[in-house]
Design a protein around this motif. Structure first.
Motif, PDB file in Angstrom:
ATOM      1  N   MET A   1       0.699  -1.611  -0.129  1.00 51.73           N
ATOM      2  CA  MET A   1      -0.278   0.236   0.246  1.00 51.73           C
ATOM      3  C   MET A   1       0.892   0.832  -0.270  1.00 51.73           C
ATOM      4  O   MET A   1       1.635   1.057   0.817  1.00 51.73           O
ATOM      5  CB  MET A   1      -1.091   0.178   1.168  1.00 51.73           C
ATOM      6  CG  MET A   1      -1.694   1.243   1.506  1.00 51.73           C
ATOM      7  SD  MET A   1      -2.945   1.574   0.456  1.00 51.73           S
ATOM      8  CE  MET A   1      -4.070   0.359   0.361  1.00 51.73           C
ATOM      9  N   CYS A   2       0.807   1.953  -0.940  1.00 45.98           N
ATOM     10  CA  CYS A   2       1.025   3.162  -0.871  1.00 45.98           C
ATOM     11  C   CYS A   2       1.121   4.786  -0.516  1.00 45.98           C
ATOM     12  O   CYS A   2      -0.437   5.024  -0.635  1.00 45.98           O
ATOM     13  CB  CYS A   2       1.691   3.658  -2.384  1.00 45.98           C
ATOM     14  SG  CYS A   2       3.085   5.060  -3.445  1.00 45.98           S
ATOM     15  N   THR A   3       1.761   5.497   0.217  1.00 46.76           N
ATOM     16  CA  THR A   3       1.456   6.699   0.334  1.00 46.76           C
ATOM     17  C   THR A   3       0.664   6.979  -1.057  1.00 46.76           C
ATOM     18  O   THR A   3       0.039   8.284  -0.188  1.00 46.76           O
ATOM     19  CB  THR A   3       2.586   7.558   0.826  1.00 46.76           C
ATOM     20  OG1 THR A   3       3.097   7.693  -0.412  1.00 46.76           O
ATOM     21  CG2 THR A   3       3.606   7.682   1.962  1.00 46.76           C
ATOM     22  N   CYS A   4       0.418   6.906  -1.870  1.00 46.42           N
ATOM     23  CA  CYS A   4      -0.210   7.581  -3.320  1.00 46.42           C
ATOM     24  C   CYS A   4      -2.229   7.840  -2.555  1.00 46.42           C
ATOM     25  O   CYS A   4      -2.640   8.210  -3.230  1.00 46.42           O
ATOM     26  CB  CYS A   4      -0.562   7.924  -4.293  1.00 46.42           C
ATOM     27  SG  CYS A   4       0.019   5.789  -4.846  1.00 46.42           S
ATOM     28  N   GLY A   5      -2.057   6.457  -1.612  1.00 45.76           N
ATOM     29  CA  GLY A   5      -3.164   5.471  -1.653  1.00 45.76           C
ATOM     30  C   GLY A   5      -3.868   4.456  -2.304  1.00 45.76           C
ATOM     31  O   GLY A   5      -4.905   3.446  -2.238  1.00 45.76           O
TER      32      GLY A   5
ATOM     33  N   GLU B   1      -5.658  14.605 -10.899  1.00 44.81           N
ATOM     34  CA  GLU B   1      -6.438  13.795 -11.820  1.00 44.81           C
ATOM     35  C   GLU B   1      -5.070  13.231 -10.762  1.00 44.81           C
ATOM     36  O   GLU B   1      -4.129  13.362 -10.531  1.00 44.81           O
ATOM     37  CB  GLU B   1      -4.769  13.769 -12.930  1.00 44.81           C
ATOM     38  CG  GLU B   1      -5.994  12.658 -13.733  1.00 44.81           C
ATOM     39  CD  GLU B   1      -5.186  12.893 -15.444  1.00 44.81           C
ATOM     40  OE1 GLU B   1      -4.562  12.066 -15.715  1.00 44.81           O
ATOM     41  OE2 GLU B   1      -5.499  13.575 -16.051  1.00 44.81           O
ATOM     42  N   TYR B   2      -4.989  12.135 -10.427  1.00 42.29           N
ATOM     43  CA  TYR B   2      -3.940  10.912  -9.317  1.00 42.29           C
ATOM     44  C   TYR B   2      -2.801  10.756  -9.250  1.00 42.29           C
ATOM     45  O   TYR B   2      -2.464  11.117 -11.312  1.00 42.29           O
ATOM     46  CB  TYR B   2      -5.002   9.626  -9.400  1.00 42.29           C
ATOM     47  CG  TYR B   2      -3.949   8.516  -8.998  1.00 42.29           C
ATOM     48  CD1 TYR B   2      -3.896   7.998  -7.762  1.00 42.29           C
ATOM     49  CD2 TYR B   2      -2.988   8.334  -9.797  1.00 42.29           C
ATOM     50  CE1 TYR B   2      -2.582   7.392  -6.966  1.00 42.29           C
ATOM     51  CE2 TYR B   2      -2.349   6.529  -9.859  1.00 42.29           C
ATOM     52  CZ  TYR B   2      -1.721   6.553  -8.358  1.00 42.29           C
ATOM     53  OH  TYR B   2      -1.169   5.930  -8.122  1.00 42.29           O
ATOM     54  N   PHE B   3      -2.645  11.104  -9.084  1.00 41.68           N
ATOM     55  CA  PHE B   3      -0.254  10.885  -9.289  1.00 41.68           C
ATOM     56  C   PHE B   3      -0.123  10.335  -7.823  1.00 41.68           C
ATOM     57  O   PHE B   3      -0.222  10.565  -6.897  1.00 41.68           O
ATOM     58  CB  PHE B   3      -0.794  12.626  -8.696  1.00 41.68           C
ATOM     59  CG  PHE B   3       0.926  13.035  -9.149  1.00 41.68           C
ATOM     60  CD1 PHE B   3       1.703  12.685 -10.561  1.00 41.68           C
ATOM     61  CD2 PHE B   3       2.143  12.760  -8.461  1.00 41.68           C
ATOM     62  CE1 PHE B   3       2.982  13.334 -10.935  1.00 41.68           C
ATOM     63  CE2 PHE B   3       3.153  13.604  -8.485  1.00 41.68           C
ATOM     64  CZ  PHE B   3       4.787  13.841  -9.925  1.00 41.68           C
ATOM     65  N   CYS B   4       1.315   9.463  -8.147  1.00 36.59           N
ATOM     66  CA  CYS B   4       2.398   8.905  -6.954  1.00 36.59           C
ATOM     67  C   CYS B   4       3.192   8.862  -7.361  1.00 36.59           C
ATOM     68  O   CYS B   4       4.037   9.359  -8.465  1.00 36.59           O
ATOM     69  CB  CYS B   4       1.946   7.424  -7.883  1.00 36.59           C
ATOM     70  SG  CYS B   4       2.684   6.642  -6.032  1.00 36.59           S
ATOM     71  N   PRO B   5       3.820  10.667  -6.151  1.00 40.95           N
ATOM     72  CA  PRO B   5       5.101  10.358  -6.073  1.00 40.95           C
ATOM     73  C   PRO B   5       6.315  10.421  -5.946  1.00 40.95           C
ATOM     74  O   PRO B   5       7.439  10.111  -6.880  1.00 40.95           O
ATOM     75  CB  PRO B   5       5.624  11.686  -5.228  1.00 40.95           C
ATOM     76  CG  PRO B   5       4.174  11.676  -4.525  1.00 40.95           C
ATOM     77  CD  PRO B   5       3.264  10.731  -5.219  1.00 40.95           C
TER      78      PRO B   5
ATOM     79  N   ASN C   1      -2.917   0.383  -4.220  1.00 42.45           N
ATOM     80  CA  ASN C   1      -2.254  -0.921  -3.697  1.00 42.45           C
ATOM     81  C   ASN C   1      -1.056  -0.882  -4.827  1.00 42.45           C
ATOM     82  O   ASN C   1      -1.918  -1.285  -6.143  1.00 42.45           O
ATOM     83  CB  ASN C   1      -2.554  -1.922  -3.424  1.00 42.45           C
ATOM     84  CG  ASN C   1      -2.491  -2.625  -2.509  1.00 42.45           C
ATOM     85  OD1 ASN C   1      -1.640  -3.351  -2.088  1.00 42.45           O
ATOM     86  ND2 ASN C   1      -1.585  -4.027  -4.407  1.00 42.45           N
ATOM     87  N   HIS C   2      -0.055  -0.875  -5.117  1.00 43.19           N
ATOM     88  CA  HIS C   2       0.930  -1.360  -6.178  1.00 43.19           C
ATOM     89  C   HIS C   2       1.789  -2.385  -5.720  1.00 43.19           C
ATOM     90  O   HIS C   2       2.086  -2.648  -4.823  1.00 43.19           O
ATOM     91  CB  HIS C   2       2.027  -0.098  -6.137  1.00 43.19           C
ATOM     92  CG  HIS C   2       1.772   1.312  -5.886  1.00 43.19           C
ATOM     93  ND1 HIS C   2       0.847   1.955  -7.261  1.00 43.19           N
ATOM     94  CD2 HIS C   2       2.330   2.580  -6.008  1.00 43.19           C
ATOM     95  CE1 HIS C   2       0.909   2.912  -6.806  1.00 43.19           C
ATOM     96  NE2 HIS C   2       1.752   3.513  -6.519  1.00 43.19           N
ATOM     97  N   SER C   3       1.107  -3.573  -6.957  1.00 44.17           N
ATOM     98  CA  SER C   3       1.722  -4.597  -6.941  1.00 44.17           C
ATOM     99  C   SER C   3       2.432  -4.796  -8.846  1.00 44.17           C
ATOM    100  O   SER C   3       1.143  -3.897  -9.775  1.00 44.17           O
ATOM    101  CB  SER C   3       0.361  -5.745  -6.984  1.00 44.17           C
ATOM    102  OG  SER C   3      -0.770  -5.375  -7.744  1.00 44.17           O
TER     103      SER C   3
HETATM  104 ZN    ZN Z   1       2.147   5.444  -5.031  1.00 43.91          ZN
END
Ligand code: ZN
Ligand code: ZN
Length: 452
Positions: A18-22, A211-215, A24-26
Motif C-alpha cells: 500500500m503506497c502513500t499515494c493511497g 488527476e491521480y498522481f504518485c510521487p 495498492n501497487h503490485s
Molecule cells: Zn503510489
C-alpha cells in the motif's frame, strides 16, 4: 517501505504494498532477468514446466539471433514446438493471430515469445485468450511493452488496445540485445527520454484537474531515466552496460504503468507528437523506416521547447489582453484536416465535444491556470530538462532528433504541433497552451528553432 527508486527491474518482481499515494501497487511478474548471458538461465526460470509442452513464437530473424539458442537449451527437458513467421514486416493483426491459433499444439502449457514489439504483443494476447502463461525472451531494447499488460493490435485496419496479461517471466540477454539493429536501440533510448515530458504533463494534470498522481512512481521512473541519459554515449558502440540500462528502464516503465493502472508515467505530449507523425506516415503510404521510439525522441525535444516557451510567458498580461477567450472552430478543423488528411474526420468527431469553444468556460479555465501559475512554472523549470540537453543526448546516441530528418516540411511541422494533442483526450502542456490562447505562437517559436 523501501526506496523503490534504488531497485532494478529484477528486484521489483512480486512487489505488493500500500503506497502513500493511497493505491495498492503490485507487480505480477514472477521473474525478470536482464544482463549478459542470462538466456542460459531460461531452463531454470521455467523449471516447473519440465516434461510439458512449450510453444515458441518467433520470426526468421529472432530465430537466428535467439530462438535457436532457446531451442537448444530446452530440447532435453521440455517438449518443444515452434512457429516461425516469414514476413519481413509482421503485423499484429487478425491473420497473424489466426495463424498462431492454427499452429499452437493442444495441451500447450507454456508459450515462449522470442522477439520484441509485434511478437511480444501477439504472444501476450494469445496467452490472455488461451489462458496459457507466456515468457518473453527479448531481442531488442526498442520499446517499453515487455512488462505491459495490454496489447495494441490491428483489427479492421485500425489500431486497438486489447487486454493482455503480464508475462510470467522476462528474459533479456544484453549479449543478444546489443546486436539489435541500431535504429531499435536508439528507439529504446527515445522512448525512455520521453518520460521527462510525460511525467511533467502528469504533474500538470494533477495540479489543474486533480488527476491521480504518485510521487513514488515518478521517482522510480526518473531514476532509471537518468541512468539511461548518462549512458547514451554508449549506444553507438553497442556497449553492453548501456543496452542493459536502456532495457532495465524500458521494463521499469512498463511496470510503472501497471503500478498506477494508466500510461501517465510513460506517455504524454511527446507521445501525441509521435502518434501524430506515425499517422501522417501511414496516410502518406510511403515506406518509412522510423520506429515508435525514434519519433518519440524527436517529440520529446519538441515538447521540451513547449515547456520552455510556457515558463517564460507573462500570464497576467495574457489574461488582461483577453485573446485566449476566442478559439476559432473552423480554423481548428482546417488545421486537423491539413495534418491528418483522410483520417481527419475521425479525429474531429472524437475531439470536438471536449474542446472548449465557449468564452465563459475558457475564462474559467484560464483563471484556474493563473491561480496555479507559480507551481506550473516550477514544473516547467525543474521537471523538464533544457531541450538543448535532450537533443544533445539524442545526438550522442546518433539518434534522429530533428523533424526535418523525418521528412516533415516547415509548414507541416508547425501544423502538426498544433494538431497532435487532438489525437488523445488527456491534459498536458499542449492543451494548457491552447487554453491560454498561445498554442499558435508556441508553434511559431518552435518551428523557427528547428527550421531556421
Ligand atoms: Zn503510489
Ligand atoms: Zn512509447
Amino acid at each position: 517501505m523501501e526506496d523503490l527508486s534504488i531497485l532494478s527491474a529484477e528486484e521489483m518482481t512480486g512487489l505488493n504494498y500500500m503506497c502513500t499515494c493511497g493505491k495498492n501497487h503490485s507487480v505480477g511478474i514472477e521473474t525478470i532477468k536482464v544482463g549478459q548471458g542470462v538466456i542460459t538461465g531460461l531452463p531454470t526460470v521455467i523449471k516447473s514446466y519440465e516434461g510439458e509442452k512449450v510453444f515458441i513464437i518467433e520470426d526468421t530473424h529472432t530465430l537466428s539471433v535467439a530462438g535457436k539458442k532457446v531451442e537448444e537449451l530446452l530440447k532435453e527437458k521440455f517438449k518443444v514446438s515452434k512457429f516461425v513467421f516469414n514476413e519481413e514486416h509482421l503485423h499484429p493483426n487478425e491473420a497473424t493471430l489466426g495463424r498462431l491459433l492454427l499452429e499452437i499444439p493442444g495441451d500447450t502449457s507454456l508459450i515462449i515469445a522470442v522477439g520484441s514489439g509485434t511478437i511480444n504483443d501477439i504472444s501476450r494476447f494469445l496467452s490472455c485468450k488461451l489462458r496459457i502463461p507466456y515468457v518473453i525472451v527479448g531481442t531488442a531494447p526498442s520499446m517499453d511493452g515487455y512488462a505491459s499488460v495490454v496489447s495494441p493490435l490491428i483489427c479492421d485496419s485500425v489500431k486497438v488496445t486489447y487486454d493482455g496479461v503480464y508475462p510470467l517471466a522476462i528474459v533479456c540477454d544484453s549479449d543478444i540485445m546489443k546486436d539489435a539493429p541500431m535504429l531499435m536501440i536508439q528507439a529504446g533510448l527515445g522512448d525512455i527520454l520521453g518520460k521527462y515530458t510525460a511525467l511533467a504533463d502528469w504533474h500538470i494534470a494533477n495540479i489543474l484537474n486533480g488527476e491521480y498522481f504518485c510521487p513514488e512512481v515518478e521517482k522510480l521512473v526518473l531514476t532509471t531515466l537518468k541512468k539511461c541519459e548518462e549512458a547514451a554515449a554508449g549506444v553507438k558502440s553497442r556497449d553492453a552496460k548501456t543496452v542493459e540500462n536502456i532495457t532495465d528502464a524500458l521494463i521499469l516503465s512498463g511496470i510503472a504503468i501497471g503500478m498506477v493502472g494508466a500510461s501517465r508515467p510513460a506517455s504524454g505530449g511527446e507521445h501525441y507528437i509521435s502518434h501524430c507523425y506515425e499517422m501522417m506516415f501511414l496516410n502518406s503510404s510511403e515506406d518509412v523506416q522510423w520506429l515508435h521510439g525514434n519519433t518519440v525522441g524527436v517529440g520529446v525535444g519538441v515538447v521540451a521547447y513547449a515547456f520552455k516557451y510556457a515558463k517564460d510567458l507573462d500570464i497576467n498580461e495574457i489574461l488582461t489582453k483577453g485573446d485566449y477567450a476566442h478559439l476559432d472552430k473552423n480554423k481548428w478543423k482546417q488545421n486537423i484536416t491539413d495534418v491528418f488528411t483522410v483520417s481527419a474526420t475521425n479525429i474531429i468527431e472524437f475531439k470536438q465535444d471536449s474542446i472548449n469553444f465557449n468564452e465563459e468556460e475558457r475564462k474559467a479555465s484560464i483563471n484556474k491556470i493563473v491561480s496555479n501559475w507559480d507551481v506550473i512554472k516550477e514544473i516547467c523549470d525543474v521537471n523538464v530538462p533544457e531541450p538543448e540537453e535532450i537533443i544533445k543526448t539524442l545526438k550522442k546516441a546518433g539518434a534522429v532528433w530533428n523533424p526535418k530528418e523525418l521528412g516533415l516540411d516547415k509548414e507541416l511541422f508547425r501544423k502538426s504541433f498544433i494538431a497532435a494533442k487532438d489525437m488523445r483526450n488527456r491534459y498536458g502542456i499542449l492543451q494548457l497552451l491552447e487554453d491560454i490562447g498561445m498554442l499558435d505562437e508556441a508553434a511559431n517559436y518552435i518551428t523557427n528553432i528547428y527550421y531556421k
